[in-house]
Design a protein around this motif. Structure first.
Motif, PDB file in Angstrom:
ATOM      1  N   UNK A   1       0.839  -1.194   0.000  1.00 41.73           N
ATOM      2  CA  UNK A   1       0.000   0.000   0.000  1.00 41.73           C
ATOM      3  C   UNK A   1       0.874   1.245   0.000  1.00 41.73           C
ATOM      4  N   UNK A   2       0.582   2.142  -0.914  1.00 44.18           N
ATOM      5  CA  UNK A   2       1.324   3.401  -1.024  1.00 44.18           C
ATOM      6  C   UNK A   2       0.353   4.548  -0.819  1.00 44.18           C
ATOM      7  N   UNK A   3       0.607   5.382   0.177  1.00 49.19           N
ATOM      8  CA  UNK A   3      -0.248   6.525   0.475  1.00 49.19           C
ATOM      9  C   UNK A   3       0.404   7.779  -0.103  1.00 49.19           C
ATOM     10  N   UNK A   4      -0.280   8.402  -1.037  1.00 49.12           N
ATOM     11  CA  UNK A   4       0.187   9.654  -1.629  1.00 49.12           C
ATOM     12  C   UNK A   4      -0.570  10.812  -0.991  1.00 49.12           C
ATOM     13  N   UNK A   5       0.144  11.851  -0.603  1.00 50.50           N
ATOM     14  CA  UNK A   5      -0.504  13.022  -0.012  1.00 50.50           C
ATOM     15  C   UNK A   5      -1.129  13.920  -1.079  1.00 50.50           C
ATOM     16  N   UNK A   6      -0.848  13.635  -2.336  1.00 54.07           N
ATOM     17  CA  UNK A   6      -1.359  14.433  -3.447  1.00 54.07           C
ATOM     18  C   UNK A   6      -2.853  14.196  -3.620  1.00 54.07           C
ATOM     19  N   UNK A   7      -3.625  15.251  -3.765  1.00 50.96           N
ATOM     20  CA  UNK A   7      -5.042  15.103  -4.091  1.00 50.96           C
ATOM     21  C   UNK A   7      -5.176  14.599  -5.523  1.00 50.96           C
ATOM     22  N   UNK A   8      -6.199  13.780  -5.777  1.00 49.22           N
ATOM     23  CA  UNK A   8      -6.266  13.087  -7.059  1.00 49.22           C
ATOM     24  C   UNK A   8      -6.159  13.991  -8.291  1.00 49.22           C
ATOM     25  N   UNK A   9      -6.801  15.149  -8.355  1.00 46.12           N
ATOM     26  CA  UNK A   9      -6.673  15.963  -9.568  1.00 46.12           C
ATOM     27  C   UNK A   9      -5.242  16.393  -9.878  1.00 46.12           C
ATOM     28  N   UNK A  10      -4.355  16.372  -8.867  1.00 45.55           N
ATOM     29  CA  UNK A  10      -2.957  16.748  -9.078  1.00 45.55           C
ATOM     30  C   UNK A  10      -2.051  15.539  -9.284  1.00 45.55           C
ATOM     31  N   UNK A  11      -2.610  14.338  -9.243  1.00 43.06           N
ATOM     32  CA  UNK A  11      -1.819  13.124  -9.424  1.00 43.06           C
ATOM     33  C   UNK A  11      -1.319  13.079 -10.867  1.00 43.06           C
ATOM     34  N   UNK A  12      -0.029  12.804 -11.040  1.00 42.62           N
ATOM     35  CA  UNK A  12       0.544  12.825 -12.384  1.00 42.62           C
ATOM     36  C   UNK A  12       1.543  11.685 -12.572  1.00 42.62           C
TER      37      UNK A  12
END
Length: 247
Positions: free
Chosen positions: A208-219
């Motif tokens: 499991x990888x938790x990204x702090x980026x909000x989805x619209x900014x995921x790239x």
């Protein structure tokens, strides 16, 4: 594939993503929630490309849960419109890139016009075997498990399944995911640390990888960061490091 894309040595075959943060992204900018969903659809397009470029053979996106029906009706209606537009725009891209579309969940409960688009896209891409894009729509893991148990029980009644021999591998064909491999990596955006009723059985051994980026900014950069993190992990499946070294 882009020649400049360097793949990690330990590459997940199946990446599943809980796309979270559209509403917060919009709220932070003083925009209506639907604008966050629109920008989220753009992130989906980027991520499909990133998965293909990095050699990930299966990507599943949590697009609409069974709980999402509890949202305001105007938001749900707008989400369905966005989904229809997304399918119309992306089908030519899926065909061009030779990516199969698989829909998991009770999508027969979605609006008829959406069902038709989904069935059409699945049919047109069914012959592709190398890459798969999964869309979880009207999906819930608990619902999936209940439906799988009902189907297995029916198969047992008809003599097609011996319950004495039932194990996970024999239950797998009754799951929505069917022949899809279990996810090796689950990514959740927006910093939240929960599975939210998503692939709970299939993700039993997923990293499991938790990204702090909000989805619209995921790239693409954030997707690659998740792959690089996965590549550094040691997957033991209950074994010790010493046992893995000997095998």
């Amino acid at each position: 594939m882009n020649s400049e894309t360097k793949q990690p040595v330990n590459l997940p075959k199946h990446v599943a993503i809980i796309m979270d943060g559209n509403g917060r992204w919009a709220q932070q900018r003083g925009l209506p929630r639907i604008e966050g969903h629109r920008r989220g659809a753009e992130a989906v397009k980027r991520t499909l490309q990133a998965a293909r470029d990095n050699g990930v053979r299966c990507l599943t996106l949590y697009a609409f849960s069974v709980e999402n029906w509890n949202r305001p009706k105007d938001e749900v209606d707008a989400l369905m419109d966005l989904l229809g537009n997304f399918l119309d725009e992306q089908l030519p891209e899926l065909l061009k890139r030779e990516i199969r579309l698989r829909v998991i969940g009770r999508y027969q409960e979605l609006p008829e016009k959406i069902q038709k688009r989904l069935r059409d896209a699945e049919a047109q891409t069914a012959h592709f075997t190398e890459y798969t894009a999964g869309l979880a729509l009207n999906y819930g893991s608990r619902t999936e498990i209940v439906d799988a148990v009902k189907s297995a029980a029916e198969a047992a009644r008809s003599g097609d399944l011996d319950l004495e021999t039932l194990d996970y591998d024999r239950l797998r064909p009754f799951l929505y995911t069917g022949e899809m491999p279990d996810p090796d990596l689950v990514i959740r955006t927006s910093g939240e640390c929960r599975l939210s009723n998503f692939l709970m059985l299939q993700a039993a051994y997923a990293e499991i990888y938790i990204s702090k980026v909000l989805w619209p900014d995921f790239d693409q950069k954030e997707f690659k960061a998740a792959l690089d993190d996965f590549a550094r992990r040691e997957r033991r499946y209950g074994k010790t490091t010493a046992q893995l070294t000997k095998s």
